[in-house]
Design an enzyme around this catalytic site. Sequence first.
Site, short mmCIF file in Angstrom:
data_model
loop_
_atom_site.label_atom_id
_atom_site.label_comp_id
_atom_site.label_asym_id
_atom_site.label_seq_id
_atom_site.Cartn_x
_atom_site.Cartn_y
_atom_site.Cartn_z
N TYR A 133 0.85 -1.20 0.00
CA TYR A 133 0.00 0.00 0.00
C TYR A 133 0.87 1.24 0.00
O TYR A 133 1.68 1.43 0.90
CB TYR A 133 -0.89 -0.05 1.25
N LYS A 162 -2.14 -1.48 -3.44
CA LYS A 162 -3.05 -0.35 -3.53
C LYS A 162 -2.18 0.89 -3.64
O LYS A 162 -1.47 1.24 -2.70
CB LYS A 162 -3.95 -0.26 -2.30
#
Length: 293
Positions: A133, A162
């Site tokens: 992330y 992400k």
Amino acid sequence: MLRGVYSALITPFDENENIDEKGLEKLLEWTIGKGISGVFIVSSTGETWALCFEEKTRLFKQAVEIVNKRVSVIAGVGVPSTREAIRLTEAAQAAGADYVCAVPPSFVRPSQDEMIQHYSAIAEATTVPMLLYNIPMLAGNVLEPPAVRTLAERYAHIAGIKDSSGDLTLLNNMMLQRRADFSVLTGIDTLVLPGLLAGSQGAILGSANVCPELSLEIVRLFDAGQHDKAWEVQNRLTRFWLAMSLGSFPAAIKAAMELRGLPAGPARSPITALTDEARRALRQELQTMRVVE
């Protein structure tokens, strides 16, 4: 392989800033009903910074139980301490989460090698598929493409990333260097369609709390090759991102949800509610986007 639209779910609170469990169930049912691919519980939008370990683990368990395998549940386990991240990861696995997702350590400034060590320790503590992330505007650190590639090559169950950097060049670089079954999903509302055009597999979005129809429509139109129409919807979604500056994150998202009749409650202190003027401006934007009447 992750693909589609996922909601970076808020954490609904009552007027005393305690977790609203009934609100969580209502929100999850509404979100699943919209046709999303999964929910990211204890996300940045979910005010992970304001939640204690016990609250996070309770949210993991409740979300898994309510969702009941209808969509994927991604559990947010990212904290500055490697030891605490491992503890959260073990709790998420015990709760039955489908994925875990870890933001880079914040406040401190680890090197790329130190971040590789951090993520390696988390990966070795679980058999649950894991997402990396990037969100530098909040974490202050970026996991660079060579580090992402190293981790993906080292651990088969690191399933994707992400990317909320807002940097399309960075996202494209990761796409070029990724493992074949490694998913790259944007976390920025303005880049859903640009990300898809660059080769991403979808998005994990805070806006999916309010208007998942828009990002889902972008993906549908993209898959159908109707890029001009997809841009029209993308431009509507971009207005949402710009409107989020009307308050401190995530107060505007929660206000938008309330304007749509969804359970949200206040953000936790020190974040305060939108002013009446900002709330009126937000309603006007949502009306322009055709999200509320």
